[in-house]
Write a protein that holds these residues in place. Structure first.
Motif, mmCIF file in Angstrom:
data_model
loop_
_atom_site.group_PDB
_atom_site.id
_atom_site.type_symbol
_atom_site.label_atom_id
_atom_site.label_comp_id
_atom_site.label_asym_id
_atom_site.label_seq_id
_atom_site.Cartn_x
_atom_site.Cartn_y
_atom_site.Cartn_z
ATOM 1 N N LEU A 209 0.826 -1.207 0.000
ATOM 2 C CA LEU A 209 0.000 0.000 0.000
ATOM 3 C C LEU A 209 0.858 1.255 0.000
ATOM 4 C CD1 LEU A 209 -2.898 -0.954 2.454
ATOM 5 C CD2 LEU A 209 -3.019 -0.647 -0.013
ATOM 6 N N ALA A 210 2.013 1.164 0.655
ATOM 7 C CA ALA A 210 2.910 2.323 0.675
ATOM 8 C C ALA A 210 3.502 2.587 -0.704
ATOM 9 C CB ALA A 210 4.033 2.087 1.688
ATOM 10 N N GLY A 211 3.613 1.540 -1.525
ATOM 11 C CA GLY A 211 4.203 1.700 -2.850
ATOM 12 C C GLY A 211 3.191 2.031 -3.927
ATOM 13 N N THR A 212 1.997 1.400 -3.841
ATOM 14 C CA THR A 212 0.933 1.638 -4.824
ATOM 15 C C THR A 212 -0.375 1.794 -4.067
ATOM 16 O OG1 THR A 212 2.087 0.213 -6.416
ATOM 17 C CG2 THR A 212 -0.201 0.760 -6.887
ATOM 18 N N GLU A 213 -0.913 3.015 -4.070
ATOM 19 C CA GLU A 213 -2.141 3.259 -3.311
ATOM 20 C C GLU A 213 -3.339 2.643 -4.019
ATOM 21 O OE1 GLU A 213 -3.207 7.690 -4.988
ATOM 22 O OE2 GLU A 213 -1.975 7.515 -3.177
ATOM 23 N N LEU A 214 -4.403 2.425 -3.240
ATOM 24 C CA LEU A 214 -5.614 1.838 -3.783
ATOM 25 C C LEU A 214 -6.292 2.788 -4.758
ATOM 26 C CD1 LEU A 214 -7.083 0.304 -0.503
ATOM 27 C CD2 LEU A 214 -5.891 -0.902 -2.319
ATOM 28 N N CYS A 215 -6.877 2.214 -5.791
ATOM 29 C CA CYS A 215 -7.599 3.012 -6.780
ATOM 30 C C CYS A 215 -8.739 2.168 -7.325
ATOM 31 C CB CYS A 215 -6.663 3.452 -7.910
ATOM 32 S SG CYS A 215 -7.527 4.234 -9.290
ATOM 33 N N CYS A 216 -9.976 2.642 -7.175
ATOM 34 C CA CYS A 216 -11.137 1.909 -7.673
ATOM 35 C C CYS A 216 -11.885 2.683 -8.746
ATOM 36 C CB CYS A 216 -12.080 1.556 -6.523
ATOM 37 S SG CYS A 216 -12.742 3.005 -5.672
ATOM 38 N N ASP A 217 -11.381 3.846 -9.099
ATOM 39 C CA ASP A 217 -12.052 4.704 -10.074
ATOM 40 C C ASP A 217 -11.367 4.589 -11.436
ATOM 41 O OD1 ASP A 217 -13.384 6.588 -11.493
ATOM 42 O OD2 ASP A 217 -12.764 8.313 -10.285
ATOM 43 N N PRO A 218 -12.053 4.058 -12.466
ATOM 44 C CA PRO A 218 -11.437 3.939 -13.795
ATOM 45 C C PRO A 218 -11.096 5.280 -14.437
ATOM 46 C CG PRO A 218 -13.444 2.606 -13.641
ATOM 47 C CD PRO A 218 -13.410 3.490 -12.430
ATOM 48 N N ASN A 219 -11.613 6.374 -13.862
ATOM 49 C CA ASN A 219 -11.355 7.695 -14.429
ATOM 50 C C ASN A 219 -10.211 8.433 -13.734
ATOM 51 O OD1 ASN A 219 -13.605 7.615 -16.304
ATOM 52 N ND2 ASN A 219 -14.933 7.832 -14.505
ATOM 53 N N GLU A 220 -9.632 7.832 -12.694
ATOM 54 C CA GLU A 220 -8.571 8.505 -11.938
ATOM 55 C C GLU A 220 -7.208 8.253 -12.581
ATOM 56 O OE1 GLU A 220 -6.450 8.425 -7.522
ATOM 57 O OE2 GLU A 220 -8.382 7.415 -7.842
#
Length: 710
Positions: A209-220
């Motif tokens: 998580l420190a290296g790659t943060e969570l992302c659930c939005d296909p538009n982000e």
């Protein structure tokens, strides 16, 4: 379903909400269906496209016409991480693979009944990962993969070169414009989507998580690697299925909890698959060019039969054909030997091997996590090339573990070098070296294809890797001093005007002289390359062997007749292709391909080697050579692809005696090609007992007209 959200509070709207919703959904579904069909048509055109090598070295076939699925077996992370067993032929061939699974069943439920969403498909270089993915995409485009309604392939190599932040929506529409209306509702729809991520070893993934943060939005907008990580985490488009292809060393980059199934591509581990591939490939219409149908069909059948018999003997070629890419090389070589009626400048044996390496190693680095980013082919030339060269010089084709250690590990001094070696052993070792099938030598290794040993030895020499410690240090010092001297010049000149220090100009001149002195040493090194080429090309102990083209033919199709007794001493090994490959690698076309692979051979170096060769090669070629050796010399000139050099060499020949050489269409074409570089009269051409037919005579007709004595 879910494409349109009905909202309204008027009586008229609420009267028929179902029919309005249904009508709009139908219109939207029709639009999506049209977009997906356009996507399928575009993908089919792209993935059915064969590489240049297919069109250049033989007739071009569709993927459906010659594809044979390799063996795929279900695996586990434990099997990937455990040390590999002894690499013997018994472990590699004819062993029934446990848990064999087909490509179309990779997403079936697992042993516990859970639905599989993420699949990791791994295999060493040459086992057919990319070809299998191409076939999978083409199958979907033609309706043969009904499990998925939409397939979206991505190349991890392309993603690795993109450093700008981008959203998943933008990433898809940028590559597949037909999907711009489908992507906005991808998450809300019930479309069964498959993402294909080919070549995961190209990406550096960090699942912390420190290296790659969570992302659930296909538009982000996020880095491309973050999109891949969140797709695999099932945080982004959780219902989508994903198949990842990678080399074995990169499998561990994905934590096991995110993988539903591991599958290993085992290549053609069954000789029946090898035979099927050769039969499909060599029996295709048009394979034999413009010959009469009956004659060409009989010759094709004869080739397939001889090759099948050789495979049944469990010869060394059986170990080579474990890799589908080597099956391609064998078919291409046979096409070159048997069905070449004319030889355009681009078609040479060296060109076939160079293009073969480009097909397998283009853009490849040993380890994407290593800061040096050394190209795979450069690493192979320095390590495997050294082993190949030492084997050629000592006339040895079998190598022990100690031989391998001497070439690979003796100069390992840093952690980075050891990591590169570990990746190489895991991913690439079996591509070049395979266990020996000779009784009593099961724990030694030989080059998978014998000619590959000579090619890599030639590449090792021409690249200048064969240097003493003093030469290597001298080169590095020369480069450093050459760069420093330009900056020092200005400083020294200023100081010498202010202070009367006489030694400063002297020091400066010494700095300028050193690179010039080293360039002379480099010139001598190129003389040595030319000398090595001439010495190997005209070895008297090889004078009465078969010519190299016949030797290659025998190595593929076998030698008919009684087999040698195991206790009988073998003949001395012959390496007559080694100098021919050296000349072929120096041709402009092959140097351009090797440049793409990270193996740079400068124009000046090639020019100076050719200049030095005139003193040695042409002088030795003037002497009377036996017919088979003269054929090798003519083939060398064809491979070298230097018209001025060839013209001078041909003019120096008083007579051309090829008596008793079996003049195949290829040899006739080579003879006609090299003789056409000059217009002088040929004093004497001897073609007695050469099995010439009317087609061969037509090929040689321009040469025959120039002969004083025939």
């Amino acid at each position: 379903r879910g494409y349109v959200r009905y909202q309204g509070d008027s009586q008229e709207d609420s009267a028929q909400p179902g029919s309005s919703h249904h009508g709009q959904s139908q219109l939207r579904n029709v639009a999506f269906s049209g977009a997906i069909k356009k996507h399928q048509k575009s993908l089919s055109a792209w993935f059915s496209h064969q590489p240049n090598e297919e069109r250049q070295f033989g007739p071009s076939f569709s993927l459906d016409a010659v594809h044979v699925d390799p063996v795929i077996r279900e695996s586990s992370l434990e099997e990937v991480l455990k040390p590999s067993p002894d690499l013997t032929i018994q472990n590699q061939l004819q062993q029934p693979c446990r848990k064999v699974i087909s490509l179309h069943n990779l997403f079936d439920v697992d042993a516990c009944g859970r639905q599989v969403k993420n699949v990791v498909l791994y295999g060493t270089v040459g086992t057919g990962k990319s070809t299998l993915i191409k076939k999978m995409v083409v199958d979907w485009c033609h309706g043969r993969l009904p499990r998925f309604e939409l397939v979206i392939p991505f190349s991890c190599e392309d993603l690795s070169h993109s450093h700008a932040h981008v959203s998943l929506r933008r990433l898809i529409t940028k590559k597949y414009q037909h999907l711009r209306d489908v992507v906005p509702v991808l998450e809300a729809s019930n479309l069964k989507v498959l993402f294909i991520l080919n070549g995961l070893e190209r990406l550096n993934l960090d699942f912390r998580l420190a290296g790659t943060e969570l992302c659930c939005d296909p538009n982000e907008p996020v880095p491309p690697s973050a999109i891949v990580v969140n797709l695999l985490r099932k945080y982004l488009l959780p219902e989508a299925s994903i198949i990842v292809t990678t080399r074995p060393s990169a499998v561990r980059r994905i934590p096991g909890k995110y993988v539903g199934r591991y599958a290993e591509i085992c290549g053609f581990s069954d000789t029946n698959l090898q035979k099927l591939y050769f039969q499909m490939r060599l029996s295709q219409p048009g394979c034999s060019g413009e010959e009469s149908q009956d004659r060409s069909s009989a010759e094709q059948e004869n080739l397939v039969e001889m090759l099948s018999r050789n495979l049944e003997r469990h010869n060394q070629i059986t170990a080579a054909c474990f890799l589908p890419s080597y099956c391609w090389l064998i078919c291409t070589t046979l096409h070159f030997l048997y069905f070449t009626r004319t030889v355009p400048p681009s078609q040479t044996l060296t060109g076939i091997y160079t293009s073969f390496l480009r097909l397998n190693f283009s853009g490849e680095v040993v380890d994407s996590t290593d800061p040096t980013h050394i190209s795979m082919m450069k690493y192979v030339a320095k390590t495997v090339g050294k082993l190949a060269y030492e084997g050629v010089m000592s006339r040895k084709i079998c190598f022990s573990e100690e031989d391998l250690r001497q070439c690979f590990e003796v100069e390992m001094k840093t952690e980075s070098e050891l990591n590169l070696l570990e990746v190489f052993r895991s991913d690439v070792f079996r591509f070049f070296l395979s266990p020996c099938v000779q009784p009593g030598k099961e724990h030694t290794f030989v080059f998978t294809i014998p000619a590959m040993q000579e090619y890599l030895a030639a590449l090792y020499v021409v690249l200048g890797e064969k240097k003493t410690l003093a030469q290597r240090v001298g080169k590095e010092l020369s480069e450093v001093i050459g760069k420093v001297s330009e900056d020092v010049a200005l400083v020294v000149n200023i100081i010498s005007k202010v202070l009367p220090l006489r030694f400063l100009p002297v020091l400066f001149n010494l700095l300028k002289i050193f690179p010039r002195y080293f360039s002379r040493v480099s010139g001598k090194d190129r003389d040595a390359i030319a000398h090595t080429m001439a010495q190997e090309l005209f070895k008297e102990e090889d004078y009465y062997n078969d010519d190299v083209l016949d030797q290659i033919n025998s190595s593929i199709l076998g030698v008919e007749g009684p087999m040698r007794h195991p206790d009988e001493a073998p003949d001395d090994e012959v390496f007559e292709l080694f100098p021919i490959f050296m000349g072929g690698i120096l041709s402009r076309r092959n140097r351009a391909i090797l440049e793409q692979l990270g193996c740079s051979i400068k124009n000046l170096a090639a020019f100076e080697i050719a200049k030095a060769m005139k003193k040695t090669v042409i002088r030795k070629g003037r002497r009377g050579l036996p017919p088979s050796e003269l054929m090798d010399y003519l083939f060398f000139l064809h491979e070298f692809q230097n018209e001025r050099f060839t013209a001078e060499a041909i003019r120096s020949l008083c007579a051309v005696n090829l008596s008793s050489v079996k003049m195949t269409p290829l040899k006739c074409s080579v003879l006609a090609s090299v003789m056409s570089t000059t217009c002088h009269e040929v004093e004497e051409l001897n073609l007695t007992s050469c099995n010439l037919d009317s087609s061969s005579l037509r090929t040689l007709f321009p040469v025959l007209l120039r002969c004083k004595a025939l």
